[in-house]
Motif scaffolding. Structure first.
Motif, PDB file in Angstrom:
ATOM      1  N   ARG A   1      21.193  79.293  60.791  1.00  0.00           N
ATOM      2  CA  ARG A   1      20.345  79.322  61.971  1.00  0.00           C
ATOM      3  C   ARG A   1      20.970  80.101  63.117  1.00  0.00           C
TER       4      ARG A   1
ATOM      5  N   CYS B   1      21.061  84.197  62.492  1.00  0.00           N
ATOM      6  CA  CYS B   1      19.744  84.800  62.275  1.00  0.00           C
ATOM      7  C   CYS B   1      18.856  84.575  63.480  1.00  0.00           C
ATOM      8  N   ALA B   2      18.496  85.658  64.162  1.00  0.00           N
ATOM      9  CA  ALA B   2      17.627  85.555  65.324  1.00  0.00           C
ATOM     10  C   ALA B   2      16.244  85.038  64.924  1.00  0.00           C
ATOM     11  N   ASP B   3      15.800  85.377  63.734  1.00  0.00           N
ATOM     12  CA  ASP B   3      14.475  84.970  63.249  1.00  0.00           C
ATOM     13  C   ASP B   3      14.620  84.032  62.050  1.00  0.00           C
ATOM     14  N   TRP B   4      15.477  83.009  62.198  1.00  0.00           N
ATOM     15  CA  TRP B   4      15.853  82.176  61.062  1.00  0.00           C
ATOM     16  C   TRP B   4      14.676  81.453  60.432  1.00  0.00           C
ATOM     17  N   ARG B   5      13.659  81.084  61.189  1.00  0.00           N
ATOM     18  CA  ARG B   5      12.503  80.395  60.584  1.00  0.00           C
ATOM     19  C   ARG B   5      11.797  81.302  59.585  1.00  0.00           C
ATOM     20  N   SER B   6      11.626  82.556  59.943  1.00  0.00           N
ATOM     21  CA  SER B   6      11.006  83.520  59.036  1.00  0.00           C
ATOM     22  C   SER B   6      11.896  83.753  57.817  1.00  0.00           C
TER      23      SER B   6
ATOM     24  N   LYS C   1      15.833  92.456  59.032  1.00  0.00           N
ATOM     25  CA  LYS C   1      16.409  91.198  59.512  1.00  0.00           C
ATOM     26  C   LYS C   1      17.030  91.458  60.887  1.00  0.00           C
ATOM     27  N   PHE C   2      16.859  90.492  61.769  1.00  0.00           N
ATOM     28  CA  PHE C   2      17.454  90.548  63.097  1.00  0.00           C
ATOM     29  C   PHE C   2      18.546  89.491  63.140  1.00  0.00           C
TER      30      PHE C   2
ATOM     31  N   ASN D   1      22.081  87.691  65.174  1.00  0.00           N
ATOM     32  CA  ASN D   1      22.802  87.489  66.428  1.00  0.00           C
ATOM     33  C   ASN D   1      24.253  87.864  66.177  1.00  0.00           C
TER      34      ASN D   1
ATOM     35  N   GLU E   1      21.557  91.742  69.162  1.00  0.00           N
ATOM     36  CA  GLU E   1      20.588  91.484  68.099  1.00  0.00           C
ATOM     37  C   GLU E   1      20.186  92.775  67.400  1.00  0.00           C
TER      38      GLU E   1
ATOM     39  N   SER F   1      18.814  95.305  64.607  1.00  0.00           N
ATOM     40  CA  SER F   1      17.805  95.262  63.565  1.00  0.00           C
ATOM     41  C   SER F   1      18.409  95.911  62.324  1.00  0.00           C
TER      42      SER F   1
END
Length: 133
Positions: free
Chosen positions: A2, A5-10, A63-64, A66, A72, A74
């Motif tokens: 988590r 990963c800036a977009d961990w839910r995705s 993927k983005f 941290n 962040e 890309s």
């Protein structure tokens, strides 16, 4: 997972869908069965994603992350699959060459450095009995 990963839910939804696809592809693989069972018990997000019954097989994406120095960035990724064995794959990650995040990644953050070695292609182990403990 988590934190970096800036977009961990995705990323998590995609990972669950990919694991479900692997479980459908290899229904007799006890490692996949055990792994999915343990994750359903331990992780609410996994349990919810697994119950959604989504499947995914991806060969490219973005993927983005941290990063402690670059912020962040890309990162684009491509999966190259061996034509002689589709279970052998190499994932290649790239950042835009002249973007500030790509440039900033050349300087290491403080702290211990990772070992200097080159990783070869990753291949998925063939289904079979789990290794002896």
């Amino acid at each position: 997972m988590r934190t970096p990963c800036a977009d961990w839910r995705s990323v998590a939804r995609t990972a669950v869908a990919q694991q479900r696809m692997e479980a459908a592809k290899y229904p007799d693989d006890p490692r996949l069965t055990v792994s999915a069972g343990e994750l359903r018990v331990q992780e609410e997000d996994f349990r919810t994603g697994w119950a959604a019954h989504h499947v995914a097989t991806l060969s490219v994406g973005t993927k983005f992350v941290n990063h402690p120095v670059a912020g962040e960035p890309s990162l684009e990724w491509d999966t190259l699959t061996a034509s002689t064995d589709p279970d052998k794959q190499l994932v290649v990650w790239t950042a835009e060459a002249l973007s500030p995040p790509a440039t900033d990644c050349t300087s290491s953050p403080p702290g211990p450095r990772p070992p200097s070695h080159v990783l070869g292609p990753v291949s998925r182990p063939r289904p079979g009995p789990p290794p002896a403990q």
